[in-house]
Design a protein around this motif. Sequence first.
Motif, short mmCIF file in Angstrom:
data_model
loop_
_atom_site.label_atom_id
_atom_site.label_comp_id
_atom_site.label_asym_id
_atom_site.label_seq_id
_atom_site.Cartn_x
_atom_site.Cartn_y
_atom_site.Cartn_z
N TYR A 84 4.72 7.78 11.21
CA TYR A 84 3.60 7.56 10.31
C TYR A 84 2.36 8.33 10.77
O TYR A 84 1.59 8.85 9.96
CB TYR A 84 3.31 6.06 10.22
N ALA A 85 2.16 8.40 12.08
CA ALA A 85 1.02 9.12 12.63
C ALA A 85 1.07 10.60 12.29
O ALA A 85 0.04 11.28 12.19
CB ALA A 85 0.96 8.93 14.14
N GLN A 86 2.29 11.10 12.09
CA GLN A 86 2.45 12.52 11.75
C GLN A 86 2.44 12.76 10.24
O GLN A 86 1.89 13.77 9.78
CB GLN A 86 3.77 13.03 12.33
N GLN A 87 3.05 11.85 9.48
CA GLN A 87 3.08 12.00 8.02
C GLN A 87 2.75 10.64 7.38
O GLN A 87 3.65 9.86 7.07
CB GLN A 87 4.45 12.49 7.56
N ALA A 88 1.46 10.41 7.20
CA ALA A 88 1.00 9.11 6.72
C ALA A 88 1.37 8.84 5.26
O ALA A 88 1.28 7.69 4.80
CB ALA A 88 -0.51 8.99 6.89
N GLN A 89 1.76 9.88 4.53
CA GLN A 89 2.08 9.69 3.11
C GLN A 89 3.58 9.80 2.82
O GLN A 89 3.97 9.99 1.68
CB GLN A 89 1.32 10.72 2.27
N ASN A 90 4.39 9.64 3.84
CA ASN A 90 5.83 9.68 3.65
C ASN A 90 6.32 8.33 3.11
O ASN A 90 6.20 7.31 3.77
CB ASN A 90 6.52 10.00 4.98
N LEU A 91 6.86 8.33 1.90
CA LEU A 91 7.22 7.06 1.24
C LEU A 91 8.29 6.26 1.98
O LEU A 91 8.14 5.04 2.15
CB LEU A 91 7.66 7.33 -0.19
N ILE A 117 1.43 3.14 -0.68
CA ILE A 117 2.44 3.72 -1.57
C ILE A 117 1.90 3.79 -3.00
O ILE A 117 2.11 4.79 -3.71
CB ILE A 117 3.74 2.89 -1.53
N VAL A 118 1.21 2.73 -3.44
CA VAL A 118 0.64 2.71 -4.79
C VAL A 118 -0.33 3.87 -4.98
O VAL A 118 -0.38 4.48 -6.06
CB VAL A 118 -0.06 1.36 -5.05
N LYS A 119 -1.10 4.18 -3.94
CA LYS A 119 -2.05 5.29 -4.04
C LYS A 119 -1.34 6.62 -4.23
O LYS A 119 -1.84 7.52 -4.90
CB LYS A 119 -2.91 5.35 -2.77
N ILE A 120 -0.16 6.73 -3.63
CA ILE A 120 0.61 7.97 -3.72
C ILE A 120 1.41 8.04 -5.00
O ILE A 120 1.49 9.07 -5.66
CB ILE A 120 1.57 8.10 -2.50
N ASP A 121 2.02 6.91 -5.37
CA ASP A 121 2.90 6.86 -6.55
C ASP A 121 2.59 5.58 -7.32
O ASP A 121 3.16 4.51 -7.06
CB ASP A 121 4.37 6.89 -6.11
N SER A 122 1.70 5.67 -8.28
CA SER A 122 1.23 4.48 -9.01
C SER A 122 2.26 3.95 -10.00
O SER A 122 2.05 2.89 -10.60
CB SER A 122 -0.07 4.81 -9.76
N ASN A 123 3.37 4.65 -10.19
CA ASN A 123 4.41 4.18 -11.10
C ASN A 123 5.72 3.88 -10.37
O ASN A 123 6.80 3.98 -10.94
CB ASN A 123 4.67 5.21 -12.20
N ASN A 124 5.59 3.50 -9.10
CA ASN A 124 6.77 3.18 -8.30
C ASN A 124 7.17 1.73 -8.54
O ASN A 124 6.50 0.80 -8.09
CB ASN A 124 6.47 3.42 -6.82
N PHE A 125 8.27 1.53 -9.26
CA PHE A 125 8.73 0.19 -9.61
C PHE A 125 8.97 -0.68 -8.38
O PHE A 125 8.54 -1.83 -8.33
CB PHE A 125 10.02 0.30 -10.43
N LYS A 129 7.46 -4.50 -7.25
CA LYS A 129 8.41 -5.61 -7.09
C LYS A 129 8.25 -6.25 -5.71
O LYS A 129 8.21 -7.48 -5.58
CB LYS A 129 9.84 -5.10 -7.28
N GLN A 130 8.15 -5.41 -4.68
CA GLN A 130 8.00 -5.93 -3.32
C GLN A 130 6.65 -6.60 -3.12
O GLN A 130 6.55 -7.63 -2.44
CB GLN A 130 8.18 -4.79 -2.30
#
Length: 383
Positions: A84-91, A117-125, A129-130
């Motif tokens: 995460y420290a290297q790629q903070a936006q990796n889903l 995750i919502v900030k990166i992909d606002s349509n992630n079902f 759910k989680q």
Amino acid sequence: MKNLLLIILFVFLNNFIFAQTPVALDKEKLFDLYQTQHYDEAAKYLKSIYGEETTDFKTLSQIGYCYLMSGNNVEAEKFYLKAYAQQAQNLPVLFSLAGINSKRGNIEKSKLYYGEIVKIDSNNFSVYKQLANLYSSDIDSMKLVYLLKANSINPTEGDVAYDLADVYTTLQKREKAYKVLNIAIDADTGNIILQKAILPVANFLKKYKEVILSGEKILKVDQDPLVIKDVAKAHYYTKNYAKAANLFKLLEAMGLQNEATLYYTSLCYRAMKNFPLAKDYTKKTINEAISPNTADYYALLGLLYEETGKLPQANVAYKKGLEFNSTPTIYYRLAVLYDTKYKQVKQAKNYYALYLKSKPNPETDKDEIKYVKSRMEQLKMAD
């Protein structure tokens, strides 16, 4: 399908292996560890090859995944945090960290990762759910917000539809619950869980024929008590009293009756002019509605009144308890009350005798039994 998964895993491992600096990695050994689900050994093996302090993102993610699959959440989080420290936006990394924290009860941390995750992909079902699952209360407004978002993205997904309908039912919005469940059922007509969930909603909305049609199909393959109750109620409201009574009695035979089912059974027999059975089931309803511990509660209330000098209230409480159950404790307390406080020997002797007849426990009540017998002898000699 299994062979396809193995091929995909093999291709992934090849890409993973050759993307690294060339090292003495036994590909077959690693593949076997994956295939046999020895994930903890796989993680340790990868660490032995690439080292504890590796900074390669793919390696860190892979070791974290191995520990996650082995159930070692502490080690999994450690390696995922490095990734995460290297790629903070990796889903995948964000989902893994959110899931790890959720499992460990760190709900607020989990919400933060899902929020990323919502900030990166606002349509992630999946993320909505989680997020909804992190809220335990159905009346929490945020749970409804996330379920609505997930349902809007995929209205046919059964789990979300079920949970959203459950929230709507709690909020007394059964029309909306019915609509949500119907959409999901239309997409998955074989989903028995959804079919069961819609029955009480449909009953409330007076869709009785629908409940009977769907419920009786379910009962042919699954004698679910909740389905039996829903179908029985639907038959009652459509005035098929005999059918309803038989279904309610089936619950009784299963030992799953309650106050409501017994009440409906009595109503069915009343409607059929079978007054003896209607009376019997009305009595059963009353007995079911009364806690078996009610007498004990009144005994405690009486004792509290007695200890605070409120003797008339104590007397009333004890005698009220006898209306529910003639327990040795209440007879004993009444006997002592009339003997030592009211000085009414005749009443005291009567309650002492009733105490012994009520069969107190010879082990746990041995001191009280000894006292009562001794006291009765004393009172007899005083006559």
